[in-house]
Design a protein around this motif. Structure first.
Motif, short mmCIF file in Angstrom:
data_model
loop_
_atom_site.label_atom_id
_atom_site.label_comp_id
_atom_site.label_asym_id
_atom_site.label_seq_id
_atom_site.Cartn_x
_atom_site.Cartn_y
_atom_site.Cartn_z
N LEU A 160 12.06 3.83 -7.30
CA LEU A 160 10.97 3.00 -7.83
C LEU A 160 9.62 3.71 -7.77
O LEU A 160 8.75 3.50 -8.61
CB LEU A 160 10.88 1.69 -7.05
CG LEU A 160 12.00 0.68 -7.31
CD1 LEU A 160 11.96 -0.43 -6.26
CD2 LEU A 160 11.87 0.08 -8.70
N LEU A 161 9.43 4.53 -6.74
CA LEU A 161 8.11 5.11 -6.51
C LEU A 161 7.93 6.49 -7.12
O LEU A 161 6.81 6.93 -7.37
CB LEU A 161 7.84 5.20 -4.99
CG LEU A 161 7.76 3.85 -4.28
CD1 LEU A 161 7.69 4.04 -2.78
CD2 LEU A 161 6.57 3.04 -4.78
N GLY B 284 1.96 4.66 -7.53
CA GLY B 284 3.05 4.46 -8.48
C GLY B 284 2.93 3.12 -9.18
O GLY B 284 1.85 2.51 -9.23
N ALA B 285 4.04 2.66 -9.73
CA ALA B 285 4.04 1.39 -10.44
C ALA B 285 4.43 0.25 -9.52
O ALA B 285 4.24 -0.91 -9.86
CB ALA B 285 5.02 1.47 -11.60
N TRP B 286 4.98 0.57 -8.34
CA TRP B 286 5.52 -0.46 -7.47
C TRP B 286 5.05 -0.24 -6.04
O TRP B 286 4.60 0.85 -5.69
CB TRP B 286 7.06 -0.41 -7.45
CG TRP B 286 7.70 -0.60 -8.78
CD1 TRP B 286 7.95 0.36 -9.71
CD2 TRP B 286 8.15 -1.83 -9.34
NE1 TRP B 286 8.55 -0.19 -10.81
CE2 TRP B 286 8.69 -1.54 -10.62
CE3 TRP B 286 8.18 -3.15 -8.89
CZ2 TRP B 286 9.23 -2.52 -11.44
CZ3 TRP B 286 8.73 -4.12 -9.71
CH2 TRP B 286 9.24 -3.80 -10.98
N LYS B 287 5.19 -1.31 -5.24
CA LYS B 287 5.07 -1.18 -3.79
C LYS B 287 6.42 -1.63 -3.22
O LYS B 287 6.96 -2.64 -3.66
CB LYS B 287 3.99 -2.11 -3.24
CG LYS B 287 2.58 -1.74 -3.64
CD LYS B 287 1.68 -2.95 -3.54
CE LYS B 287 1.99 -3.94 -4.65
NZ LYS B 287 1.32 -5.23 -4.52
N VAL B 288 6.92 -0.88 -2.28
CA VAL B 288 8.24 -1.21 -1.73
C VAL B 288 8.13 -1.39 -0.22
O VAL B 288 7.57 -0.55 0.49
CB VAL B 288 9.27 -0.10 -2.04
CG1 VAL B 288 10.65 -0.52 -1.53
CG2 VAL B 288 9.32 0.19 -3.53
N THR C 84 5.78 -5.87 -6.53
CA THR C 84 6.16 -5.70 -5.13
C THR C 84 7.65 -5.93 -4.99
O THR C 84 8.18 -6.88 -5.55
CB THR C 84 5.41 -6.73 -4.25
OG1 THR C 84 4.02 -6.47 -4.36
CG2 THR C 84 5.83 -6.63 -2.80
N VAL C 85 8.31 -5.04 -4.29
CA VAL C 85 9.73 -5.21 -4.01
C VAL C 85 9.91 -5.22 -2.50
O VAL C 85 9.48 -4.30 -1.81
CB VAL C 85 10.57 -4.07 -4.63
CG1 VAL C 85 12.05 -4.25 -4.29
CG2 VAL C 85 10.38 -4.02 -6.13
#
Ligand SMILES: [Zn+2]
Length: 345
Positions: free
Chosen positions: A50-51, A125-129, A157-158
């Motif tokens: 994801l990142l 990135g596009a996401w936070k995990v 957010t994931v």
């Protein structure tokens, strides 16, 4: 590929691969399965996918080119692995503040920190995990605090909760997660994995069987220490068979303070009695966990009655339950060994 390092979890990998391919990523996942089968490894691989700017899926189905990226080898993936990526956070149980020992729990402070970071926009990135390892070990008030974040998930957010059983979390929390199941590995998969980590074939097979398809547990310990513990467990059984009550109290005194060691010993005895049952029934030696001690098991099984073996298994199970209910290790051991001594008398 993102999940190349994950072994023996085709269903979980399939769910996550499809989420990445479609860009339809859930806000929260619960990775449910026994420890040592690759839950955290998979969660980290998912976080990297994801990142990483080279592979990332964007909401709406666009994605990075993926060219030049080998999973885990680029700088972004390495920072995730090291836990220093600004859009990634791994929370694990910790001892009470200011102490190095004590009960390990996911504390409310950690959940608050997660909430604060989740509320920010992704830095890179596009996401936070966010991965919460051993999420079942949340303190009583933590799931409630957590629920707010799950009910109104911040964009992009994931959150991945790692736990052994769904019953470890309130249904209110779990119902907001997509559950992904993880299974124990087949023996050959576990053996191959342990061999790839440098174990010889015999040790790999022994530990693959003893860890019951959870190679992570086998890797977490030194094989020599495992073999030593088995020797100790068997010598205690022999002692109790020969000396009865004297041996029971001697070993209670010697080993009675270490709960973790007691759990390991009880598991070792449990597997030994399980093998005795197989041997007594004339089972194929290949199904024995302690296959390297097949001759001894056959002799021991022949000398015992069915009642003695089944009673031994029951004593192990009850000892395990007693430890889980916080009975002292010493009392647990003394009661268990006394029962075994009576059985062999
Ligand atoms: Zn990468």
């Amino acid at each position: 590929m993102a999940f190349d390092a994950v072994r023996g979890q085709p269903a979980a990998v399939d769910v996550l691969t499809r989420a990445l391919a479609s860009g339809r990523v859930a806000h929260a996942y619960a990775f449910v399965g026994p420890p040592g089968v690759g839950r955290k490894l998979t969660a980290k691989a998912f976080a990297k996918a994801l990142l990483c700017p080279l592979t990332l899926p964007l909401p709406g189905g666009e994605r990075g080119s993926g060219t030049g990226h080998e999973a885990g080898s680029c700088p972004t993936c390495r920072r995730v692995e090291a836990g220093i990526h600004p859009d990634y956070m791994l929370i694990a149980p910790t001892p009470p503040e200011g102490k190095t020992s004590g009960t390990l729990l996911i504390r409310i402070e950690a959940i608050r920190q997660l909430e604060q970071r989740a509320a920010l926009c992704p830095a890179e990135g596009a996401w936070k995990v966010f991965i919460v390892d051993d999420a079942g070990r949340m303190t009583a008030e933590a799931p409630q605090a957590f629920l707010k974040t799950l009910e109104e998930p911040p964009a992009r957010t994931v959150i991945i909760l790692i736990l052994a059983h769904t019953r470890e979390l309130p249904a209110t929390v779990l119902s907001r997660c997509q559950v992904v199941r993880f299974m124990p590995l087949h023996e050959e998969e576990a053996v191959a994995l342990l061999e790839a980590r440098g174990m010889d074939e015999g040790t790999a097979r022994l530990l693959a069987r003893a860890s019951q398809g959870r190679p992570g547990l086998a890797l977490a310990q030194d094989p020599a220490a495992w073999l030593e513990r088995r020797e100790l467990a068997l010598s205690i059984l022999a002692d109790v068979g020969a000396d009865g009550a004297t041996a029971v109290f001697k070993w209670g005194e010697t080993l009675g303070r270490d709960r973790a060691q007691m759990e390991q010993l009880i598991e070792t005895w449990w597997l030994w009695y399980r093998d005795l049952l197989c041997a007594k029934a004339g089972g194929d030696p290949r199904v024995l966990i302690h296959g390297d001690r097949a001759a001894e098991l056959t002799r021991d099984a022949a000398a015992r009655s069915w009642d003695s073996i089944v009673g031994g298994l029951a004593a192990c199970r009850e000892a395990w339950q007693a430890l889980q209910r916080n009975v002292t290790p010493r009392l647990t051991l003394e009661v268990m060994l006394s029962r075994l001594a009576l059985r062999t008398a």
